[in-house]
Structure formats: C-alpha cells, structure tokens
Scaffold this active site. Structure first.
Site, short mmCIF file in Angstrom:
data_model
loop_
_atom_site.label_atom_id
_atom_site.label_comp_id
_atom_site.label_asym_id
_atom_site.label_seq_id
_atom_site.Cartn_x
_atom_site.Cartn_y
_atom_site.Cartn_z
N LYS A 28 -1.36 -9.44 2.71
CA LYS A 28 -0.60 -9.02 3.89
C LYS A 28 -1.49 -8.11 4.74
O LYS A 28 -2.20 -7.26 4.19
CB LYS A 28 0.68 -8.29 3.49
CG LYS A 28 1.45 -7.71 4.70
CD LYS A 28 2.86 -7.29 4.36
CE LYS A 28 3.00 -5.90 3.79
NZ LYS A 28 2.54 -4.80 4.64
N GLU A 33 8.92 -4.23 10.62
CA GLU A 33 9.41 -2.94 10.12
C GLU A 33 9.87 -2.03 11.25
O GLU A 33 9.21 -1.93 12.30
CB GLU A 33 8.27 -2.25 9.33
CG GLU A 33 8.68 -0.88 8.79
CD GLU A 33 7.74 -0.30 7.74
OE1 GLU A 33 6.74 -0.96 7.38
OE2 GLU A 33 8.01 0.83 7.29
N GLU A 85 -1.51 -5.61 8.24
CA GLU A 85 -0.80 -4.93 9.33
C GLU A 85 -1.53 -5.17 10.64
O GLU A 85 -2.76 -5.05 10.69
CB GLU A 85 -0.75 -3.42 9.07
CG GLU A 85 0.36 -3.01 8.14
CD GLU A 85 0.50 -1.49 8.03
OE1 GLU A 85 0.16 -0.75 8.97
OE2 GLU A 85 0.96 -1.06 6.95
N ASP A 143 -1.08 -6.22 -0.43
CA ASP A 143 -1.27 -5.58 0.87
C ASP A 143 -2.74 -5.20 1.06
O ASP A 143 -3.36 -4.67 0.13
CB ASP A 143 -0.45 -4.27 0.86
CG ASP A 143 0.29 -4.05 2.15
OD1 ASP A 143 0.11 -4.83 3.09
OD2 ASP A 143 1.09 -3.09 2.19
N ASP A 155 0.85 -1.20 0.00
CA ASP A 155 0.00 0.00 0.00
C ASP A 155 0.89 1.25 0.00
O ASP A 155 0.40 2.37 -0.13
CB ASP A 155 -1.00 0.00 1.16
CG ASP A 155 -0.35 -0.02 2.53
OD1 ASP A 155 0.89 -0.17 2.60
OD2 ASP A 155 -1.08 0.13 3.53
N SER A 156 2.21 1.04 0.07
CA SER A 156 3.16 2.14 -0.11
C SER A 156 3.02 2.74 -1.50
O SER A 156 3.64 3.76 -1.80
CB SER A 156 4.59 1.65 0.11
OG SER A 156 4.88 0.57 -0.77
O1 KIV Z 1 3.53 -1.18 1.68
C1 KIV Z 1 4.71 -1.58 1.68
O2 KIV Z 1 5.49 -1.29 0.77
C2 KIV Z 1 5.16 -2.39 2.81
C3 KIV Z 1 6.63 -2.64 2.90
C4 KIV Z 1 7.30 -1.45 3.44
C5 KIV Z 1 6.93 -3.86 3.68
O3 KIV Z 1 4.38 -2.79 3.62
#
Ligand code: KIV
Length: 262
Positions: A111, A180, A113, A82, A43-44
């Site tokens: 993924k 992280e 969080e 994510d 989600d980055s």
């Molecule tokens: O969203 C992302 O890019 C991440 C990484 C920093 C692990 O969660």
C-alpha cells in the site's frame, strides 16, 4: 473462507463490501485469518504497537519484520504491507523497496500513500508486477508537513484534488484505494467516480468497504479515540481485570494449583 485475489477484490465493487483490519503480529493475525477479507500490516504499527505519536519513523525493516510475523500465521485473508515514509520517494527506490517486501515476505500486495504525486511511481510498480493498493484523503505520512491530521473534503478545491487523486492512481493501476478522514458525502462522490473499490476509514458508509485499526476496535487503546471508530470489545478492561486476578491468585497462593504443576 476462500482467499481473495486482486481480481476478486476489484470485482467486489458494487457487489460485496470489503472488510479490512490492521495486524502487526502472528498471534492476532491468526485469530483474524479467514474472518476478514484483508489484513493490513499498517505503518500505524508505530503508534498502535510502538506507542509513538505518528507513523513517520516506521522503517521498511520494521514493516518487513511485522509483515513476516503476520504472514507466518495467515492462510485465508489477503495480506497488504504498508510502505513506510521515505521508502517510495522515487520510482526506482519504490521498486527496490517493494521487491524487498515481495522477496522477504509473503505479502500479497503493498500500500502506498499519495495521490496524483505518486501516480508515476504506482504505474511503474504495477508495470513491474507489484500489486498496489492506494491511500488518499487524510494521509498520516504527510501530517508533519501539513501541521496535523485534517479531515479532507471541506472546500471545493480540496474536493477537486481528492477526485483528481483517486482518478490518477486508478489510472496508474491500483486495485483498491484506502480513503481516510473524508466527509461522508464527498467519499460517496469519490466512490462513484472510480471503478476500483474504495475502502473507507472515517469516510462514511457509502464506500465499498471499511478498515479499522485492530487495537482501536477491540478497545485496547486507552487514549484518544477518533469519532469514526466503533469499539467492539472492552479489551483494556478485560486485560486489566484478568491481570489483577492473576496477581491476586499468585499472592494468595491460589496459583498454581495441584493441577497446574508437573
Ligand atoms: O497504517 C494503517 O493502519 C493504515 C490504516 C489506517 C488504513 O494505513
């Protein structure tokens, strides 16, 4: 390169380090495919692709669009999508969101969080055959609630919370955990405390693998660069120099040449 499955990823603990990179589009994902174990559609993308200040406004629709773009060119690397902020607030909502990702993309896993607070949700998803990667430590999705990005593991209470989080999501069924922004000695301790691989980002070298955001590691990010990033290529300079040459060639009449026309 043989594509890993979740059993291979779990079995690599203490045997082989795992490599992971983010990708948001098919062009770069095609270059990464087979040269890296796992591609994370993070989600980055909201920061590294859409130039926003945090990841919070990323939507599920955007994640599905970008995961589809990545999956369209990837054959050998394992792809993780994510789950964005707001898409997993209850276990029922999480299942609905995860099923959307599974039906609309070819992602191998999702993924999520969160630590202890997300364990029930992760357990529910894994019981419904959704492969889940965890993400604990510094969690960008809670940055607004916590007043910014803070390195974790600096006091006894926080260390205990991190270990509890890792163990809770391991028990809930994650096949690997992203860790992280955690002090290296604490990350080492967490890595030893669980049986699933810990993939670090800003968590030192005594973990089971490493992940970086592609635009950071290839030097396309002109702005703030966190201390833990190793920059492997000066992408920004290469692009700017090539673009200046292109502009010059157009203006001087050098481009296109006789060989570059029909
Ligand atoms: O969203 C992302 O890019 C991440 C990484 C920093 C692990 O969660």
């Amino acid at each position: 390169m043989k594509k890993l499955n979740i059993q291979d990823i779990k079995a690599s603990k203490n045997i082989k380090k795992i490599s992971m990179i983010t990708a948001y589009d098919g062009v770069f994902a095609k270059l990464f495919d087979g040269n890296i174990d796992i591609i994370l559609v993070g989600d980055s993308l909201n920061m590294s692709f859409a130039n926003k200040n945090d990841t919070i406004s990323t939507t599920l629709k955007q994640m599905i669009y970008h995961t589809n773009a990545v999956c369209s060119t990837v054959e050998e690397s394992f792809v993780v999508c994510d789950m964005p902020f707001g898409s997993v607030t209850t276990k029922q909502k999480a299942l609905k969101s995860a099923i959307k990702v599974y039906k609309k993309t070819n992602a191998d896993a999702i993924k999520i969080e969160g630590g202890k607070n997300m364990a029930t949700t992760i357990e529910y998803l894994t019981s419904q055959n959704i492969a889940c990667m965890g993400h604990i430590g510094l969690m960008p999705q809670v940055s607004r609630a916590q007043g910014g990005y803070k390195v974790r593991g600096k006091d006894e209470n926080d260390i205990a919370t991190l270990i509890e989080d890792a163990k809770a999501i391991e028990k809930a069924g994650v096949f690997a955990i992203v860790l992280e922004g955690v002090k290296a000695d604490i990350a080492k301790h967490i890595t030893k405390a669980v049986s699933v691989p810990i993939i670090g980002i800003g968590a030192g070298c005594d973990v089971d693998g490493q992940v970086l955001v592609w635009s950071d590691m290839f030097g396309f990010n002109d702005g703030f660069m966190p201390k833990f990033v190793r920059v492997y290529m000066d992408g920004a300079t290469l692009i700017k120099e090539s673009l200046n040459k292109f502009t010059q060639d157009i203006k001087s009449g050098d481009f296109p040449s006789k060989n570059e026309v029909y």
